[in-house]
Scaffold this motif. Structure first.
Motif, short mmCIF file in Angstrom:
data_model
loop_
_atom_site.label_atom_id
_atom_site.label_comp_id
_atom_site.label_asym_id
_atom_site.label_seq_id
_atom_site.Cartn_x
_atom_site.Cartn_y
_atom_site.Cartn_z
N GLY A 136 0.86 -1.21 0.08
CA GLY A 136 0.16 -0.03 -0.05
C GLY A 136 1.05 1.35 0.06
N ILE A 137 0.34 2.19 -0.38
CA ILE A 137 1.27 3.53 -0.45
C ILE A 137 -0.18 4.72 -0.12
CG2 ILE A 137 2.05 5.40 -1.98
CD1 ILE A 137 2.90 3.13 -3.81
N ALA A 138 0.54 5.70 0.63
CA ALA A 138 -0.27 6.96 1.19
C ALA A 138 0.45 7.96 0.60
CB ALA A 138 -0.65 6.95 2.64
N ALA A 139 -0.40 8.88 -0.18
CA ALA A 139 0.43 10.10 -0.70
C ALA A 139 -0.60 11.25 -0.41
CB ALA A 139 0.58 9.80 -2.27
N GLU A 165 -2.68 -5.30 -7.52
CA GLU A 165 -3.65 -5.19 -6.46
C GLU A 165 -3.43 -4.21 -5.36
OE1 GLU A 165 -6.70 -6.17 -7.69
OE2 GLU A 165 -5.77 -6.78 -9.67
N GLY A 166 -2.37 -3.92 -5.13
CA GLY A 166 -1.97 -3.11 -4.19
C GLY A 166 -2.89 -1.79 -3.92
N LEU A 167 -2.67 -1.18 -2.60
CA LEU A 167 -3.83 -0.01 -2.58
C LEU A 167 -2.90 1.34 -2.53
CD1 LEU A 167 -5.97 -1.51 0.15
CD2 LEU A 167 -6.43 -1.49 -2.21
N LEU A 168 -3.64 2.45 -3.06
CA LEU A 168 -3.19 3.92 -3.02
C LEU A 168 -4.11 5.07 -2.47
CD1 LEU A 168 -1.29 6.41 -3.77
CD2 LEU A 168 -2.30 6.10 -6.07
N GLU A 209 -7.39 1.86 -10.37
CA GLU A 209 -8.79 1.94 -10.42
C GLU A 209 -9.27 2.72 -8.97
OE1 GLU A 209 -10.02 -2.26 -10.39
OE2 GLU A 209 -9.43 -2.80 -12.24
N ILE A 210 -10.21 3.40 -9.31
CA ILE A 210 -10.96 4.07 -8.31
C ILE A 210 -11.76 3.32 -7.62
CG2 ILE A 210 -11.75 6.35 -7.48
CD1 ILE A 210 -10.46 7.67 -9.95
N ILE A 231 -9.62 16.26 -2.04
CA ILE A 231 -9.99 15.03 -2.47
C ILE A 231 -9.40 14.11 -2.09
CG2 ILE A 231 -10.95 14.00 -4.81
CD1 ILE A 231 -11.02 16.82 -6.11
N PHE A 232 -9.97 13.00 -1.68
CA PHE A 232 -9.20 11.67 -1.37
C PHE A 232 -9.61 10.68 -2.19
CE2 PHE A 232 -9.04 14.63 2.34
CZ PHE A 232 -7.67 14.32 2.74
N LEU A 233 -8.98 9.92 -2.92
CA LEU A 233 -9.46 8.90 -3.85
C LEU A 233 -8.55 7.57 -3.28
CD1 LEU A 233 -8.49 10.24 -7.25
CD2 LEU A 233 -10.73 10.09 -6.03
N ASN A 234 -9.52 6.45 -3.04
CA ASN A 234 -9.10 5.11 -2.58
C ASN A 234 -8.95 4.45 -3.97
OD1 ASN A 234 -9.51 6.15 0.20
ND2 ASN A 234 -11.55 5.22 0.02
N CYS A 235 -7.58 3.98 -4.15
CA CYS A 235 -7.41 3.30 -5.48
C CYS A 235 -6.64 2.15 -5.35
CB CYS A 235 -6.18 4.39 -6.21
SG CYS A 235 -6.86 5.93 -6.35
N ARG A 236 -6.90 1.28 -6.31
CA ARG A 236 -6.04 -0.11 -6.40
C ARG A 236 -5.39 -0.27 -7.73
NH1 ARG A 236 -7.30 -4.76 -3.69
NH2 ARG A 236 -9.30 -3.52 -2.73
#
Length: 239
Positions: A136-139, A165-168, A209-210, A231-236
């Protein structure tokens, strides 16, 4: 862009790499001077906390997470560590890194520019100081400190270090500006942004993908900056 993209990530040959790195020194110096006043200026971080919670709870236990532009380490690195994840933070400000190491001693922090995460970059895949891959990554509000033409390439660099399939978790401020100087806690920092539809497209084009989206109206305390839409986007990551 110029020349052949030998790494296939869109970053190789990006015009004026050296100039961009030098330009960011002013950004780093501003945040060195701002120090822990950053958290005072942003006392309410509901959106960032929600994004960190999504990342912490959606990832498998003990996941390896990269915090890009980790700042003081609060709240994101602290949230992720408290949830049992292994956290690696990067920032271009030595002052912020010192605060983060004090605030979240269980995490590991490095003085790294995001450009160095690209494939073949010093800290990227195949580089001499490779940080490895991440679940996972937080930015949060780190990419907005880049010139706008660089943001798509930075997202591709993050894509390259994220496992399939990791998360951003991406936090941005909605705005139609590019490398625009703003006064911030007695210093000048340059910021960039997109309107919402364009931001979504840039993220998708970078291979994500959002999965979810939130927006918050936020007025920073004592910064002289008008209210903003965060704006916060939960992405894969797409494989």
């Amino acid at each position: 862009m110029s020349g052949e993209d030998e790494y296939g990530d869109g970053y190789a040959g990006y015009a004026d790499f050296d100039r961009l790195a030098l330009d960011r020194s002013g950004q780093a110096e501003a945040f060195d001077a701002i120090g822990d006043r950053l958290d005072d200026a942003f006392p309410h971080k509901e959106g960032q906390i929600a994004a960190g919670r999504w990342l912490a709870e959606t990832l498998p236990p003990g996941s390896r997470v990269l915090d890009v532009g980790s700042g003081t380490g609060l709240p994101t690195a602290r949230q992720l560590v408290d949830a049992g994840h292994e956290v690696v933070g990067i920032d271009i400000s030595e002052g912020m890194l010192k605060l983060a190491r004090d605030n979240v001693p269980q995490a590991t922090f490095h003085h790294v520019d995001i450009v160095d995460l690209r494939v073949g970059g010093r800290y990227g895949p195949g580089g001499p100081r490779e940080l490895g891959s991440f679940d996972g990554i937080a930015a949060n509000f780190s990419l907005l400190l880049l010139p706008r033409p660089e943001i798509p390439y930075a997202l591709r660099a993050l894509h390259a270090v994220l496992r399939p399939e990791g998360l951003l978790a991406l936090g941005m401020v909605e705005s139609d500006i590019d490398d625009f100087p703003i006064p911030f806690l007695g210093h000048s920092v340059r910021v960039s942004g997109y309107l919402r539809d364009e931001l979504r497209q840039v993220v998708r084009d970078a291979g994500f993908e959002i999965a979810g989206e939130d927006a918050y109206s936020y007025a920073p305390a004592s910064t002289g900056v008008p209210p903003e839409i965060q704006i916060f986007l939960n992405c894969r990551r797409r494989a």
